[in-house]
Design a protein around this motif. Structure first.
Motif, PDB file in Angstrom:
ATOM      1  N   ALA A  15      34.967  -9.405 -55.598  1.00  0.00           N
ATOM      2  CA  ALA A  15      34.965  -8.445 -54.490  1.00  0.00           C
ATOM      3  C   ALA A  15      35.207  -9.153 -53.157  1.00  0.00           C
ATOM      4  O   ALA A  15      35.897  -8.611 -52.269  1.00  0.00           O
ATOM      5  CB  ALA A  15      33.643  -7.684 -54.457  1.00  0.00           C
ATOM      6  N   ILE A  16      34.655 -10.362 -52.982  1.00  0.00           N
ATOM      7  CA  ILE A  16      34.870 -11.125 -51.754  1.00  0.00           C
ATOM      8  C   ILE A  16      36.360 -11.438 -51.567  1.00  0.00           C
ATOM      9  O   ILE A  16      36.897 -11.332 -50.459  1.00  0.00           O
ATOM     10  CB  ILE A  16      34.044 -12.429 -51.786  1.00  0.00           C
ATOM     11  CG1 ILE A  16      32.561 -12.110 -51.649  1.00  0.00           C
ATOM     12  CG2 ILE A  16      34.482 -13.384 -50.670  1.00  0.00           C
ATOM     13  CD1 ILE A  16      31.654 -13.318 -51.837  1.00  0.00           C
ATOM     14  N   VAL A  17      37.026 -11.807 -52.653  1.00  0.00           N
ATOM     15  CA  VAL A  17      38.467 -12.089 -52.577  1.00  0.00           C
ATOM     16  C   VAL A  17      39.234 -10.858 -52.121  1.00  0.00           C
ATOM     17  O   VAL A  17      40.068 -10.912 -51.203  1.00  0.00           O
ATOM     18  CB  VAL A  17      39.008 -12.574 -53.938  1.00  0.00           C
ATOM     19  CG1 VAL A  17      40.510 -12.810 -53.850  1.00  0.00           C
ATOM     20  CG2 VAL A  17      38.305 -13.833 -54.384  1.00  0.00           C
ATOM     21  N   ILE A  18      38.942  -9.738 -52.776  1.00  0.00           N
ATOM     22  CA  ILE A  18      39.668  -8.498 -52.465  1.00  0.00           C
ATOM     23  C   ILE A  18      39.395  -8.046 -51.033  1.00  0.00           C
ATOM     24  O   ILE A  18      40.326  -7.709 -50.281  1.00  0.00           O
ATOM     25  CB  ILE A  18      39.282  -7.393 -53.471  1.00  0.00           C
ATOM     26  CG1 ILE A  18      39.680  -7.807 -54.895  1.00  0.00           C
ATOM     27  CG2 ILE A  18      39.935  -6.071 -53.105  1.00  0.00           C
ATOM     28  CD1 ILE A  18      39.110  -6.927 -55.984  1.00  0.00           C
ATOM     29  N   LYS A  25      41.400  -9.333 -43.510  1.00  0.00           N
ATOM     30  CA  LYS A  25      42.708  -9.893 -43.168  1.00  0.00           C
ATOM     31  C   LYS A  25      42.733 -11.423 -43.193  1.00  0.00           C
ATOM     32  O   LYS A  25      43.450 -12.059 -42.431  1.00  0.00           O
ATOM     33  CB  LYS A  25      43.177  -9.380 -41.786  1.00  0.00           C
ATOM     34  CG  LYS A  25      43.199  -7.876 -41.632  1.00  0.00           C
ATOM     35  CD  LYS A  25      44.083  -7.201 -42.677  1.00  0.00           C
ATOM     36  CE  LYS A  25      44.066  -5.683 -42.516  1.00  0.00           C
ATOM     37  NZ  LYS A  25      44.830  -5.005 -43.595  1.00  0.00           N
ATOM     38  N   TRP A  26      41.924 -12.009 -44.069  1.00  0.00           N
ATOM     39  CA  TRP A  26      41.995 -13.454 -44.260  1.00  0.00           C
ATOM     40  C   TRP A  26      43.232 -13.804 -45.077  1.00  0.00           C
ATOM     41  O   TRP A  26      43.760 -12.983 -45.829  1.00  0.00           O
ATOM     42  CB  TRP A  26      40.776 -13.968 -45.021  1.00  0.00           C
ATOM     43  CG  TRP A  26      39.466 -13.841 -44.306  1.00  0.00           C
ATOM     44  CD1 TRP A  26      39.281 -13.517 -42.987  1.00  0.00           C
ATOM     45  CD2 TRP A  26      38.166 -14.037 -44.875  1.00  0.00           C
ATOM     46  NE1 TRP A  26      37.942 -13.497 -42.698  1.00  0.00           N
ATOM     47  CE2 TRP A  26      37.230 -13.820 -43.832  1.00  0.00           C
ATOM     48  CE3 TRP A  26      37.697 -14.383 -46.135  1.00  0.00           C
ATOM     49  CZ2 TRP A  26      35.857 -13.925 -44.032  1.00  0.00           C
ATOM     50  CZ3 TRP A  26      36.345 -14.497 -46.336  1.00  0.00           C
ATOM     51  CH2 TRP A  26      35.428 -14.277 -45.299  1.00  0.00           C
ATOM     52  N   HIS A  27      43.691 -15.035 -44.937  1.00  0.00           N
ATOM     53  CA  HIS A  27      44.718 -15.533 -45.845  1.00  0.00           C
ATOM     54  C   HIS A  27      44.118 -15.623 -47.245  1.00  0.00           C
ATOM     55  O   HIS A  27      42.930 -15.928 -47.410  1.00  0.00           O
ATOM     56  CB  HIS A  27      45.201 -16.908 -45.386  1.00  0.00           C
ATOM     57  CG  HIS A  27      46.408 -17.410 -46.108  1.00  0.00           C
ATOM     58  ND1 HIS A  27      46.343 -18.056 -47.323  1.00  0.00           N
ATOM     59  CD2 HIS A  27      47.721 -17.353 -45.800  1.00  0.00           C
ATOM     60  CE1 HIS A  27      47.558 -18.377 -47.732  1.00  0.00           C
ATOM     61  NE2 HIS A  27      48.423 -17.971 -46.816  1.00  0.00           N
ATOM     62  N   ALA A  28      44.927 -15.379 -48.252  1.00  0.00           N
ATOM     63  CA  ALA A  28      44.422 -15.367 -49.625  1.00  0.00           C
ATOM     64  C   ALA A  28      43.799 -16.709 -50.020  1.00  0.00           C
ATOM     65  O   ALA A  28      42.832 -16.746 -50.786  1.00  0.00           O
ATOM     66  CB  ALA A  28      45.553 -15.011 -50.596  1.00  0.00           C
ATOM     67  N   TYR A  29      44.335 -17.809 -49.488  1.00  0.00           N
ATOM     68  CA  TYR A  29      43.758 -19.124 -49.791  1.00  0.00           C
ATOM     69  C   TYR A  29      42.313 -19.214 -49.304  1.00  0.00           C
ATOM     70  O   TYR A  29      41.427 -19.697 -50.027  1.00  0.00           O
ATOM     71  CB  TYR A  29      44.598 -20.225 -49.143  1.00  0.00           C
ATOM     72  CG  TYR A  29      43.972 -21.596 -49.250  1.00  0.00           C
ATOM     73  CD1 TYR A  29      44.001 -22.298 -50.445  1.00  0.00           C
ATOM     74  CD2 TYR A  29      43.344 -22.180 -48.149  1.00  0.00           C
ATOM     75  CE1 TYR A  29      43.409 -23.550 -50.559  1.00  0.00           C
ATOM     76  CE2 TYR A  29      42.754 -23.433 -48.245  1.00  0.00           C
ATOM     77  CZ  TYR A  29      42.790 -24.112 -49.452  1.00  0.00           C
ATOM     78  OH  TYR A  29      42.202 -25.345 -49.557  1.00  0.00           O
ATOM     79  N   VAL A 399      42.854 -11.375 -59.073  1.00  0.00           N
ATOM     80  CA  VAL A 399      42.997 -12.427 -58.064  1.00  0.00           C
ATOM     81  C   VAL A 399      42.748 -13.842 -58.573  1.00  0.00           C
ATOM     82  O   VAL A 399      43.103 -14.806 -57.886  1.00  0.00           O
ATOM     83  CB  VAL A 399      42.065 -12.152 -56.862  1.00  0.00           C
ATOM     84  CG1 VAL A 399      42.488 -10.886 -56.143  1.00  0.00           C
ATOM     85  CG2 VAL A 399      40.601 -12.031 -57.316  1.00  0.00           C
ATOM     86  N   ASN A 400      42.140 -14.027 -59.738  1.00  0.00           N
ATOM     87  CA  ASN A 400      41.924 -15.379 -60.249  1.00  0.00           C
ATOM     88  C   ASN A 400      43.028 -15.815 -61.215  1.00  0.00           C
ATOM     89  O   ASN A 400      42.922 -16.849 -61.861  1.00  0.00           O
ATOM     90  CB  ASN A 400      40.551 -15.494 -60.932  1.00  0.00           C
ATOM     91  CG  ASN A 400      40.438 -14.622 -62.170  1.00  0.00           C
ATOM     92  OD1 ASN A 400      41.248 -13.723 -62.377  1.00  0.00           O
ATOM     93  ND2 ASN A 400      39.438 -14.872 -62.983  1.00  0.00           N
ATOM     94  N   ASP A 401      44.100 -15.039 -61.297  1.00  0.00           N
ATOM     95  CA  ASP A 401      45.232 -15.336 -62.172  1.00  0.00           C
ATOM     96  C   ASP A 401      46.404 -15.825 -61.323  1.00  0.00           C
ATOM     97  O   ASP A 401      46.834 -15.151 -60.383  1.00  0.00           O
ATOM     98  CB  ASP A 401      45.621 -14.068 -62.952  1.00  0.00           C
ATOM     99  CG  ASP A 401      46.832 -14.276 -63.840  1.00  0.00           C
ATOM    100  OD1 ASP A 401      47.198 -15.441 -64.093  1.00  0.00           O
ATOM    101  OD2 ASP A 401      47.419 -13.275 -64.278  1.00  0.00           O
ATOM    102  N   ALA A 402      46.925 -17.007 -61.641  1.00  0.00           N
ATOM    103  CA  ALA A 402      48.072 -17.536 -60.898  1.00  0.00           C
ATOM    104  C   ALA A 402      49.262 -16.575 -60.957  1.00  0.00           C
ATOM    105  O   ALA A 402      50.015 -16.434 -59.984  1.00  0.00           O
ATOM    106  CB  ALA A 402      48.471 -18.902 -61.459  1.00  0.00           C
ATOM    107  N   THR A 414      52.088  -6.454 -51.250  1.00  0.00           N
ATOM    108  CA  THR A 414      50.750  -6.660 -50.712  1.00  0.00           C
ATOM    109  C   THR A 414      49.779  -6.804 -51.885  1.00  0.00           C
ATOM    110  O   THR A 414      50.140  -6.529 -53.039  1.00  0.00           O
ATOM    111  CB  THR A 414      50.311  -5.487 -49.834  1.00  0.00           C
ATOM    112  OG1 THR A 414      50.210  -4.311 -50.662  1.00  0.00           O
ATOM    113  CG2 THR A 414      51.318  -5.222 -48.706  1.00  0.00           C
ATOM    114  N   VAL A 415      48.547  -7.217 -51.593  1.00  0.00           N
ATOM    115  CA  VAL A 415      47.548  -7.327 -52.663  1.00  0.00           C
ATOM    116  C   VAL A 415      47.325  -5.969 -53.319  1.00  0.00           C
ATOM    117  O   VAL A 415      47.243  -5.851 -54.549  1.00  0.00           O
ATOM    118  CB  VAL A 415      46.223  -7.887 -52.098  1.00  0.00           C
ATOM    119  CG1 VAL A 415      45.108  -7.791 -53.144  1.00  0.00           C
ATOM    120  CG2 VAL A 415      46.390  -9.336 -51.663  1.00  0.00           C
ATOM    121  N   LYS A 416      47.218  -4.925 -52.509  1.00  0.00           N
ATOM    122  CA  LYS A 416      46.993  -3.585 -53.038  1.00  0.00           C
ATOM    123  C   LYS A 416      48.147  -3.148 -53.930  1.00  0.00           C
ATOM    124  O   LYS A 416      47.942  -2.579 -55.012  1.00  0.00           O
ATOM    125  CB  LYS A 416      46.820  -2.600 -51.873  1.00  0.00           C
ATOM    126  CG  LYS A 416      46.445  -1.196 -52.288  1.00  0.00           C
ATOM    127  CD  LYS A 416      46.211  -0.320 -51.064  1.00  0.00           C
ATOM    128  CE  LYS A 416      45.830   1.108 -51.461  1.00  0.00           C
ATOM    129  NZ  LYS A 416      45.610   1.959 -50.266  1.00  0.00           N
TER     130      LYS A 416
END
Length: 444
Positions: A15-18, A25-29, A399-402, A414-416
């Motif tokens: 959930a923190i990643v998403i 609006k953080w960078h995904a890294y 999000v934990n999958d390359a 986008t992530v969504k």
């Protein structure tokens, strides 16, 4: 209770990643790094081991991918800039027509996906998808998703991919039976998740971003365009080189010659050779000098920085998930259920896939968990068991999958949008194969 606690904090970490990417609006890294540290700390990992695990995870995933990504991107840049991608696009448009292009893309992905890794097929085929998309002016999802479906289903269940081969060994299944079943299941599942799903979702989602990694930039002088034959040769060269390893094994060549062929046929070396052939056939032969080719190579590298960081952080997240015992916790929770081997293998692989992000890790780990149980049973079809485990290893990529981040960056999503397209596509593949396995298991 400890297993449930680990499972709960993993959900919070995801959930923190998403939230980090979509809301704050953080960078995904950064989002992945913060979530990784949160999980490690709250799972009780000693502080001295957290950074070591982080570095191990980054190195583990990038050690395999970074060279392939770099060389594949160079190859894609040469194809798009020289016009080779456009020539292939024109060939498909003329032969199949605009309405049938998604089907052509699916079969291209499926055929190319059998001998190569998912990531390699991605960097080979997506430049062509982008070139075709520029020509026919259609939603990129309509063309890109069928390619991804073909590549992914081949990677997940069809030998000789490493996950399937490992599971075959663990279950002591027959390779020929698994191959036959997997090809029969891959086609309908890939059609559902590929051309049919692409047609449905492309009417509801139109990506706003332009893909940066392989944006077509075609030479305008038509007299300098490579022929369609040369263009296809460049695409299939790395695949041909990789297929040589299978041929060498089939004909049982001398060990010294086999070692050389295996070296040439490894994805990294096959792509490296293909890049230099592309420099000659798509560069020097078309009038480009060494300075221009070097400039194109430099340009192709620049957009890779972000995706390499993201994939590296995803690898760290996966390593922390493994080292904190989340995969084991999920296996323990699943083992408490009284399920048939096929259902159990599917669910265990799926849960480990969600936890670790790796289809190969999920497939091999689930097979190791289920195999001792199966040994105590009679009448279990081990070929179907391999495929059910492979099907489970495909579900719910996130999000934990390359692969999630590869698809996002290469298609400009986008992530969504990646959740609504790629994650759904993977889950459709997973459950389509699983339901077919259940039906066939009734009659065989």
């Amino acid at each position: 209770m400890h297993d449930i606690y680990l499972f709960s904090i993993t959900i919070v970490a995801i959930a923190i990643v998403i939230l980090g990417v979509s809301w704050w609006k953080w960078h995904a890294y950064l989002s992945l790094s913060v979530a990784t540290l949160f999980l490690a700390i709250f799972a009780g990992m000693p502080f001295g081991k957290i950074t070591t695990a982080f570095e191990t995870g980054v190195g583990g995933v990038l050690g395999h991918l970074v060279g392939i990504l770099a060389l594949g991107t160079i190859l894609g840049k040469m194809m798009s800039t020289s016009g080779a991608g456009m020539q292939i696009a024109n060939f498909f448009v003329e032969r199949f027509g605009a309405k049938r292009l998604p089907w052509a893309m699916f079969f291209s992905g499926l055929i190319i996906g059998i001998p190569v890794f998912f990531e390699v097929g991605l960097v080979i085929l997506l430049p062509i998808v982008l070139s075709i998309q520029k020509t026919v002016k259609k939603n990129i999802l309509l063309l890109g998703l069928p390619v991804l479906a073909g590549l992914s289903i081949a990677h997940g269940i069809i030998p000789p991919h490493p996950g399937a081969m490992t599971a075959i060994g663990i279950y002591n299944a027959n390779v020929s039976e698994v191959l036959l079943y997997s090809l029969c299941f891959a086609l309908p599942a890939g059609i559902v998740a590929g051309p049919l799903f692409a047609k449905f979702i492309s009417k509801r989602i139109t990506p706003k971003n332009e893909p940066d990694l392989m944006r077509p930039d075609v030479i305008k002088d038509n007299e300098k365009l490579p022929s369609a034959g040369v263009s296809f040769f460049i695409v299939f060269l790395p695949i041909i080189l990789m297929l040589l390893t299978m041929i060498a094994a089939l004909f049982k060549l001398p060990s010294g010659l086999t070692s050389i062929i295996d070296f040439i046929g490894s994805p990294l070396i096959a792509l490296l050779i293909s890049v230099f052939v592309a420099y000659i056939l798509l560069g020097f032969r078309l009038g480009l000098n060494a300075e221009i080719i070097r400039g194109l190579t430099d340009d192709s590298m620049k957009p890779l920085a972000s995706i390499i960081l993201i994939i590296g952080a995803g690898g760290a997240f996966k390593q922390i998930l493994i080292d904190t015992g989340v995969a084991t916790a999920i296996a323990n929770l699943s083992g408490q259920m009284n399920l048939s081997p096929i259902v159990m293998s599917f669910l265990v692989a799926g849960l480990i896939r969600v936890a670790t992000g790796s289809a190969t890790v999920a497939l091999t780990t689930a097979a190791g968990i289920v195999a001792p149980i199966v040994e105590q049973m009679t009448g279990v079809n081990t070929a179907l068991l391999v495929i059910a485990t492979g099907a489970g290893s495909l579900m719910l990529s996130h999000v934990n999958d390359a692969g999630f981040w590869l698809v996002k960056e290469y298609m400009g999503l986008t992530v969504k949008e990646t959740f609504k397209t790629w994650t759904v596509l993977e889950t459709l593949l997973s459950f389509s194969v699983f339901f077919m396995v259940l039906i066939v298991d009734i009659f065989v």
